[in-house]
Design a protein around this motif. Sequence first.
Motif, PDB file in Angstrom:
ATOM      1  N   GLN B 248       0.905  -0.935  -0.256  1.00 27.94           N
ATOM      2  CA  GLN B 248      -0.001  -0.027   0.229  1.00 27.94           C
ATOM      3  C   GLN B 248       0.730   1.076  -0.278  1.00 27.94           C
ATOM      4  O   GLN B 248       1.159   1.674   0.846  1.00 27.94           O
ATOM      5  CB  GLN B 248      -0.777   0.025   0.900  1.00 27.94           C
ATOM      6  N   CYS B 249       0.685   2.073  -0.819  1.00 32.81           N
ATOM      7  CA  CYS B 249       1.313   2.620  -1.565  1.00 32.81           C
ATOM      8  C   CYS B 249       1.295   4.671  -1.845  1.00 32.81           C
ATOM      9  O   CYS B 249       1.823   5.222  -1.813  1.00 32.81           O
ATOM     10  CB  CYS B 249       2.845   2.518  -2.414  1.00 32.81           C
ATOM     11  N   GLN B 278       0.546  -4.401   3.509  1.00 28.05           N
ATOM     12  CA  GLN B 278       1.683  -3.418   4.580  1.00 28.05           C
ATOM     13  C   GLN B 278       1.332  -2.180   4.284  1.00 28.05           C
ATOM     14  O   GLN B 278       1.418  -2.026   2.140  1.00 28.05           O
ATOM     15  CB  GLN B 278       2.767  -4.438   4.647  1.00 28.05           C
ATOM     16  N   GLY B 279       1.439  -1.072   4.588  1.00 21.67           N
ATOM     17  CA  GLY B 279       1.541   0.628   4.549  1.00 21.67           C
ATOM     18  C   GLY B 279       2.955   0.969   3.846  1.00 21.67           C
ATOM     19  O   GLY B 279       4.536   0.235   4.472  1.00 21.67           O
ATOM     20  N   PHE B 280       3.437   1.721   3.112  1.00 25.73           N
ATOM     21  CA  PHE B 280       5.059   2.448   3.494  1.00 25.73           C
ATOM     22  C   PHE B 280       5.215   3.465   2.991  1.00 25.73           C
ATOM     23  O   PHE B 280       4.285   3.552   2.679  1.00 25.73           O
ATOM     24  CB  PHE B 280       5.492   0.945   1.330  1.00 25.73           C
TER      25      PHE B 280
END
Lengths: 343, 343
Positions: B248-249, B278-280
């Motif tokens: 998740q960018c 996962q967020g980045f």
Amino acid sequence: MSNQQIILVRRPKGYPRAEHFALSEGTMPTCKNGEVLIKNLFVSADPAMRGWVSDEKNYLKPVGINSVMRSIAVGEVIESQHPDYSEGELVTGWFGWQQYAAVTPDQIFRKVTECGGSNLIPVSASLGVLGLNGITAYLALNQIGQPKAGETILISTAAGAVGSIAGQLAKQAGCRVLGITGSDEKVAQCLSDFGYDAAINYKQDGNLERSITELCNGNSIDIFFDQTSGSISDAVWPHMNLNGRIIQCGTSAIDSWSPKPQAPRRERDFITKRLLQQGFVVFDHMEKWPAVAEVLAALIRQKQLQYKEHKYQGLNKAPTALENLYLGNNTGKSVIQINHFNN
Amino acid sequence: MSNQQIILVRRPKGYPRAEHFALSEGTMPTCKNGEVLIKNLFVSADPAMRGWVSDEKNYLKPVGINSVMRSIAVGEVIESQHPDYSEGELVTGWFGWQQYAAVTPDQIFRKVTECGGSNLIPVSASLGVLGLNGITAYLALNQIGQPKAGETILISTAAGAVGSIAGQLAKQAGCRVLGITGSDEKVAQCLSDFGYDAAINYKQDGNLERSITELCNGNSIDIFFDQTSGSISDAVWPHMNLNGRIIQCGTSAIDSWSPKPQAPRRERDFITKRLLQQGFVVFDHMEKWPAVAEVLAALIRQKQLQYKEHKYQGLNKAPTALENLYLGNNTGKSVIQINHFNN
């Protein structure tokens, strides 16, 4: 000689109830070359069974109509046509809701050496704390959650067979442990038996957001052990901390996934808080079961791990045991005793 | 001597437009002890700026009203009162939409040694392929996506400054690379310049589900590099493969998060497919920037990495450059030139 079996007669809409099953008189299986004949001692009733009897896409094939209900069981080898197994050994695996099963080794999870006989741990524990539930709690918590001392973990279905073990393990890792459960009695259990720092009965107050805010008491949540999905999850998410982990281990609050229910959109939360969410199925990790069972058995012997069992007597009680799970009428892991060890 | 600056005059509803900014004549900053005085060469326009000017919760504090717009920039040290920096060095960091900035070392990301002068790579590349965008693509892809040869990756905003680099890196890792983009021209770029195996213009056909099914062409998606959220994400999710990873960018398709939009509930997908999401945010990994920039610069010199820049001239063009991003009117990384190197 007959073999009593419980078969699935209809697919439930929503959760499975006793009426979806029937008792059937099968014939005693013969043990062919390469097989092991097992006399089941205990079979299991597990929340995951709702998924197994549904024809929606899942991680296992649906149980067929008029087929023996899929269940993990623990039993005694009474005849072996396979060199790795001997008469009198205890084994656990996919043996089904039936008295006897002739199985190949791929249906056997492991030999149970820490229970029964002169051991201090009963045979039934191999289905719960030393089986599906305890091993799920241990691996999901450690692989995905990776708890660190000083962190806060929140566990839904906190007093259940998985949650109660996860809570104690997280406490031993030095976490502050918060629980959500469905009755005042279970709240009391969480606090007195399972080492929770705080717990709530989510039914006690119509306002789930407020209850969870009070439960958190100013702490953000580093690890969310989510076994419910639904409105409980939605109320927990806003409390997640930076770098939080969400262990997705169950979805017991959702009756049906078709059509797919709606939820608050979470992509922005993932980014702003760098969240990680991952699904967990313990059957992906069969090679780890024996070692984890050994770790957990040692904790039990050292009296550092409490567990509860809800024991039913007789195979015909299995459907009721399952229905009771979804009604919240169980306390602890539900096991159904069929035979006694070495009799 | 004056210092032209672009300040935020109003908070946008939705995406920022030129009218939310104004040109302001500041005074030339003085370089105090411990500081470095920088003459900006290029400033940047980035999709993330929408978040920075919003007062919704984000990973950085909102830019203040009447404050200089936050921007990454690359500039030349013209005076140094700090032992680690010398006149004439190129540096990149949080220098803002302004001609000159006096900064402390914590605002400097790194010295730029691979661009400008006798190097083959222009200074502006330190803002895009060797800066925010390329480093995001590299780290998010490798840390969360962990691409393996033979896997399928789908990238949204496939021709953008991040997506175009992620696509090429995934291709080099042996993946089948699928792209979603917003124009036929960008589809052509994906195929001819950025090494995509297939790409679609999501606007071409009213039926996003059908377009994405055709794009997948029977392949399930192992890695979803999600920069849009919204209806594109929702149409991609059903195609995720077992053990899939969702990076998740970005969330460029969502104009506002308050009230929170709804989406299909995904907890069951996490479990049945063992998904990881996962967020980045690349600013969590500042210590890795110099090494990653070096890897990417080597690929550029070996002509194994293509990048595009959309260059504007003059600080007063920065607000328009930003507005154009949200209108999809840019091709490649948007940079705004203010000064020339060593002049």
